[in-house]
Enzyme design. Sequence first.
Site, PDB file in Angstrom:
ATOM      1  N   LEU A   1       0.866  -1.172   0.000  1.00  0.00           N
ATOM      2  CA  LEU A   1       0.000   0.000   0.000  1.00  0.00           C
ATOM      3  C   LEU A   1       0.905   1.225   0.000  1.00  0.00           C
ATOM      4  CD1 LEU A   1      -2.696  -0.944   2.703  1.00  0.00           C
ATOM      5  CD2 LEU A   1      -2.974  -0.995   0.215  1.00  0.00           C
ATOM      6  N   ASP A   2       0.491   2.275  -0.694  1.00  0.00           N
ATOM      7  CA  ASP A   2       1.254   3.520  -0.668  1.00  0.00           C
ATOM      8  C   ASP A   2       1.443   3.988   0.770  1.00  0.00           C
ATOM      9  OD1 ASP A   2       1.267   3.497  -3.429  1.00  0.00           O
ATOM     10  OD2 ASP A   2      -0.372   4.936  -3.630  1.00  0.00           O
ATOM     11  N   GLN A   3       2.480   4.769   0.971  1.00  0.00           N
ATOM     12  CA  GLN A   3       2.803   5.245   2.320  1.00  0.00           C
ATOM     13  C   GLN A   3       1.612   5.895   3.007  1.00  0.00           C
ATOM     14  OE1 GLN A   3       6.162   7.897   2.460  1.00  0.00           O
ATOM     15  NE2 GLN A   3       5.977   8.302   4.645  1.00  0.00           N
TER      16      GLN A   3
ATOM     17  N   ARG B   1      -5.543   6.262  -7.741  1.00  0.00           N
ATOM     18  CA  ARG B   1      -5.287   7.704  -7.780  1.00  0.00           C
ATOM     19  C   ARG B   1      -5.219   8.216  -9.221  1.00  0.00           C
ATOM     20  NH1 ARG B   1      -0.067   7.974  -4.043  1.00  0.00           N
ATOM     21  NH2 ARG B   1      -0.377  10.239  -4.229  1.00  0.00           N
TER      22      ARG B   1
ATOM     23  N   THR C   1      -1.635   5.571   2.168  1.00  0.00           N
ATOM     24  CA  THR C   1      -2.880   4.803   2.072  1.00  0.00           C
ATOM     25  C   THR C   1      -3.005   3.887   3.278  1.00  0.00           C
ATOM     26  OG1 THR C   1      -2.827   4.853  -0.347  1.00  0.00           O
ATOM     27  CG2 THR C   1      -4.181   3.152   0.672  1.00  0.00           C
TER      28      THR C   1
END
Length: 321
Positions: free
Chosen positions: A138-140, A238, A142
């Site tokens: 997961l993105d930082q 996104r 998110t």
Amino acid sequence: MSLYYEPIVYTIPPEEEGMLLKTILQKRMNISRKLISKLKLTEQGIMLNGTRVYISVKVKSGDQVEIRMERERSDDILPEPILFEILFEDEHLLVVNKAAGMIVHPTHGHYTGTLANGVVHYWQAKGELFRFRPVHRLDQETTGVLVVAKNPYVHQHISEQMIAGTVDKRYTALVHGRPELQEGKVDGPIDRNPDNPHLRMVTPDGYPALTLYKLEEVWNGGSRIGLKLESGRTHQIRVHMTYIGCPLIGDKMYQITPDDAAQLERYDQLDARMPRQALHASELSLEHPVTGERLTFYAPLPDDMAEMQELLRANIFQNKI
């Protein structure tokens, strides 16, 4: 502590009598050739009825096949007492609710303070020995459900489920504006932005990417959308939401600039109140690699997104869009 993880056990049914053990390992237990090669070199890696055997032997009905993997450690990850929320754990899986701002795995320039550092410390404090193996990222910024495998067999099986599309990953996003349709899909290939390699963009020459969405709630200037990923490209949600004119509230990387001054002011108001992209991995469903049970994990909406949702419901932002 045993040198091995808990064994994975398979009992031969009558219809498989006479098969080669090699076939059972590959076709019934779905063990990769790479892992089989490693198990063959392990003292108790492949056992039949408690005895180490060659994989060329034939099996009989009722035989018990056991595979044992040697315990591993993440020696390259510094243990740190970092708090994280556990949604589920057994001897094969760890499922966490990742917090905003937390990087999953150490990278160049971020060797500490990651989820990996916290998980390794947690296992070490319990006297357990596992290697940190996240099966997805997961993105930082998110938040939400993230699955960590505790051994190579489990990691392989969940990775194969992801490739086959049987892992159901669902997200919740708060976005500017609203999509034209109540529900639909964004089918837009994604690749790096040639002007900025840190960003992704929809481009005809990109890698196939498909996102399904459903409009769940609409407010003055924003909406909540439920999303399901049919592919797993970097920054996919996104990029796709920006592509259809509904960038995530708080997203600093993927934005659009409205021509209308009032709309632009509204965008700025919302973004200023949301410290990160408003994206949350709310649900994940998979088949347990060992038990075969279908499991679904849920993570509640984090506080910052819940607060933004209430502000939008209360319509505290005055400018209409």
